[in-house]
Design a protein around this motif. Structure first.
Motif, PDB file in Angstrom:
ATOM      1  N   ALA A 137       0.830  -1.212   0.000  1.00 20.96           N
ATOM      2  CA  ALA A 137       0.000   0.000   0.000  1.00 20.96           C
ATOM      3  C   ALA A 137       0.864   1.261   0.000  1.00 20.96           C
ATOM      4  CB  ALA A 137      -0.937  -0.001   1.201  1.00 20.96           C
ATOM      5  N   ALA A 138       1.917   1.277   0.812  1.00 21.54           N
ATOM      6  CA  ALA A 138       2.800   2.447   0.866  1.00 21.54           C
ATOM      7  C   ALA A 138       3.558   2.615  -0.448  1.00 21.54           C
ATOM      8  CB  ALA A 138       3.780   2.315   2.027  1.00 21.54           C
ATOM      9  N   ALA A 139       4.009   1.508  -1.020  1.00 19.17           N
ATOM     10  CA  ALA A 139       4.723   1.569  -2.302  1.00 19.17           C
ATOM     11  C   ALA A 139       3.792   2.074  -3.399  1.00 19.17           C
ATOM     12  CB  ALA A 139       5.278   0.194  -2.664  1.00 19.17           C
ATOM     13  N   ALA A 140       2.557   1.601  -3.404  1.00 17.01           N
ATOM     14  CA  ALA A 140       1.579   2.047  -4.403  1.00 17.01           C
ATOM     15  C   ALA A 140       1.342   3.547  -4.277  1.00 17.01           C
ATOM     16  CB  ALA A 140       0.265   1.283  -4.234  1.00 17.01           C
ATOM     17  N   ALA A 141       1.139   4.013  -3.060  1.00 15.66           N
ATOM     18  CA  ALA A 141       0.887   5.445  -2.847  1.00 15.66           C
ATOM     19  C   ALA A 141       2.092   6.272  -3.283  1.00 15.66           C
ATOM     20  CB  ALA A 141       0.564   5.704  -1.367  1.00 15.66           C
ATOM     21  N   ALA A 142       3.290   5.814  -2.966  1.00 10.82           N
ATOM     22  CA  ALA A 142       4.501   6.551  -3.331  1.00 10.82           C
ATOM     23  C   ALA A 142       4.696   6.612  -4.839  1.00 10.82           C
ATOM     24  CB  ALA A 142       5.718   5.913  -2.666  1.00 10.82           C
ATOM     25  N   GLU A 143       4.222   5.602  -5.555  1.00 11.87           N
ATOM     26  CA  GLU A 143       4.348   5.553  -7.019  1.00 11.87           C
ATOM     27  C   GLU A 143       3.099   6.076  -7.720  1.00 11.87           C
ATOM     28  OE1 GLU A 143       7.103   4.884  -8.708  1.00 11.87           O
ATOM     29  OE2 GLU A 143       8.103   4.668  -6.770  1.00 11.87           O
ATOM     30  N   PHE A 144       2.160   6.633  -6.947  1.00 12.19           N
ATOM     31  CA  PHE A 144       0.913   7.188  -7.490  1.00 12.19           C
ATOM     32  C   PHE A 144       0.114   6.149  -8.263  1.00 12.19           C
ATOM     33  CE2 PHE A 144       3.990  10.647  -7.115  1.00 12.19           C
ATOM     34  CZ  PHE A 144       3.320  11.459  -6.213  1.00 12.19           C
ATOM     35  N   LEU A 147      -3.952   0.710  -5.286  1.00 10.77           N
ATOM     36  CA  LEU A 147      -3.528  -0.539  -4.661  1.00 10.77           C
ATOM     37  C   LEU A 147      -3.791  -1.716  -5.600  1.00 10.77           C
ATOM     38  CD1 LEU A 147      -2.343  -2.002  -2.259  1.00 10.77           C
ATOM     39  CD2 LEU A 147      -4.628  -2.028  -1.222  1.00 10.77           C
ATOM     40  N   ARG A 148      -4.911  -1.659  -6.309  1.00 14.06           N
ATOM     41  CA  ARG A 148      -5.252  -2.737  -7.238  1.00 14.06           C
ATOM     42  C   ARG A 148      -4.207  -2.856  -8.347  1.00 14.06           C
ATOM     43  NH1 ARG A 148      -9.932  -3.093 -11.620  1.00 14.06           N
ATOM     44  NH2 ARG A 148      -9.827  -5.313 -11.978  1.00 14.06           N
ATOM     45  N   THR A 149      -3.800  -1.717  -8.926  1.00 17.27           N
ATOM     46  CA  THR A 149      -2.791  -1.738  -9.983  1.00 17.27           C
ATOM     47  C   THR A 149      -1.456  -2.241  -9.433  1.00 17.27           C
ATOM     48  OG1 THR A 149      -3.871   0.023 -11.219  1.00 17.27           O
ATOM     49  CG2 THR A 149      -1.517  -0.307 -11.638  1.00 17.27           C
ATOM     50  N   ALA A 150      -1.084  -1.788  -8.244  1.00 12.61           N
ATOM     51  CA  ALA A 150       0.170  -2.240  -7.640  1.00 12.61           C
ATOM     52  C   ALA A 150       0.143  -3.753  -7.421  1.00 12.61           C
ATOM     53  CB  ALA A 150       0.409  -1.518  -6.320  1.00 12.61           C
ATOM     54  N   ASN A 151      -0.958  -4.267  -6.912  1.00 13.21           N
ATOM     55  CA  ASN A 151      -1.066  -5.715  -6.710  1.00 13.21           C
ATOM     56  C   ASN A 151      -0.982  -6.475  -8.028  1.00 13.21           C
ATOM     57  OD1 ASN A 151      -1.199  -6.205  -3.892  1.00 13.21           O
ATOM     58  ND2 ASN A 151      -3.226  -5.274  -3.851  1.00 13.21           N
ATOM     59  N   ARG A 152      -1.593  -5.915  -9.080  1.00 14.53           N
ATOM     60  CA  ARG A 152      -1.529  -6.548 -10.403  1.00 14.53           C
ATOM     61  C   ARG A 152      -0.087  -6.562 -10.927  1.00 14.53           C
ATOM     62  NH1 ARG A 152      -5.615  -3.465 -12.614  1.00 14.53           N
ATOM     63  NH2 ARG A 152      -4.126  -2.522 -14.005  1.00 14.53           N
ATOM     64  N   ARG A 153       0.603  -5.430 -10.805  1.00 15.94           N
ATOM     65  CA  ARG A 153       1.981  -5.338 -11.291  1.00 15.94           C
ATOM     66  C   ARG A 153       2.893  -6.306 -10.523  1.00 15.94           C
ATOM     67  NH1 ARG A 153       0.094  -3.377 -15.360  1.00 15.94           N
ATOM     68  NH2 ARG A 153       0.179  -1.173 -15.854  1.00 15.94           N
ATOM     69  N   ILE A 154       2.667  -6.424  -9.224  1.00 12.70           N
ATOM     70  CA  ILE A 154       3.487  -7.336  -8.423  1.00 12.70           C
ATOM     71  C   ILE A 154       3.157  -8.787  -8.781  1.00 12.70           C
ATOM     72  CG2 ILE A 154       3.952  -8.130  -6.067  1.00 12.70           C
ATOM     73  CD1 ILE A 154       3.581  -5.101  -5.270  1.00 12.70           C
ATOM     74  N   ALA A 155       1.889  -9.089  -9.021  1.00 12.78           N
ATOM     75  CA  ALA A 155       1.517 -10.447  -9.442  1.00 12.78           C
ATOM     76  C   ALA A 155       2.168 -10.793 -10.783  1.00 12.78           C
ATOM     77  CB  ALA A 155      -0.005 -10.565  -9.545  1.00 12.78           C
ATOM     78  N   GLU A 156       2.210  -9.818 -11.698  1.00 14.75           N
ATOM     79  CA  GLU A 156       2.879 -10.041 -12.993  1.00 14.75           C
ATOM     80  C   GLU A 156       4.368 -10.292 -12.778  1.00 14.75           C
ATOM     81  OE1 GLU A 156       1.891  -6.386 -14.929  1.00 14.75           O
ATOM     82  OE2 GLU A 156      -0.157  -7.005 -15.388  1.00 14.75           O
TER      83      GLU A 156
END
Length: 181
Positions: A137-144, A147-156
């Motif tokens: 969540a913190a990484a997603a916020a820092a990268e604008f 959370l859903r997109t961050a989770n998708r990118r990490i899953a990829e």
């Protein structure tokens, strides 16, 4: 509602490669147009199954191609993938989904053990932040990112590294990033 397949996004080195990809897409039922300006005033052109193609040699064409892709059009761009414009095009299109390099319709193969090269910039930034101890969540916020997109990118990224957990992906990323190559 039937979900349309993702619009194709290809970056190729020559007009001949573009012709090969365009012929295949036409055969698969896509409508192909030259140039990257969208003729349709509607924002979302996903259901039109439209593919735009042409040369990307400057920022203006790059912006038109990325905007068309964001609106749901397929893209076949003739561009030097190693040039500044080419790298920017691939990075921007990668934010929307998979980008195929070359006419073969497959992602360009990475060197063995070079999975880091296959990561899009967002994935690298997220993995760097996770490695530094941030939560997703913190990484997603820092990268604008949402959370859903961050989770998708990490899953990829997990899939690219062939691991099951985010921790394993971060460790694999750190190992490969430090490996001289």
């Amino acid at each position: 509602m039937t979900r349309q397949p993702d619009a194709p996004r290809h970056v190729v080195a020559s007009g001949a490669d573009a012709d090969t990809v365009v012929r295949r897409l036409t055969r698969d039922g896509w409508t192909v147009r030259e140039g990257f300006a969208l003729p349709d005033p509607a924002w979302d052109v996903t259901n039109a199954r439209l593919v735009l193609h042409g040369r990307v040699v400057d920022r203006e064409n790059l912006q038109l191609a990325v905007l068309a892709a964001a609106r749901g059009a397929g893209i076949v761009a003739v561009c030097d993938a190693d040039s500044l414009v080419g790298r920017a095009l691939i990075d921007d299109l990668s934010r929307l989904g998979a980008v195929q390099l070359g006419p073969g319709g497959q992602p360009a193969p990475a060197e063995p053990g070079d999975t880091v090269a296959e990561l899009v910039p967002e994935q690298r930034a997220l993995l760097d932040r996770l490695a530094a101890g941030d939560t997703i969540a913190a990484a997603a916020a820092a990268e604008f990112l949402s959370l859903r997109t961050a989770n998708r990118r990490i899953a990829e990224a997990r899939a690219l590294f062939g691991v099951r957990t985010t921790r394993e992906a971060v460790l694999a990323y750190l190992r490969q990033r430090r490996t001289p190559g």
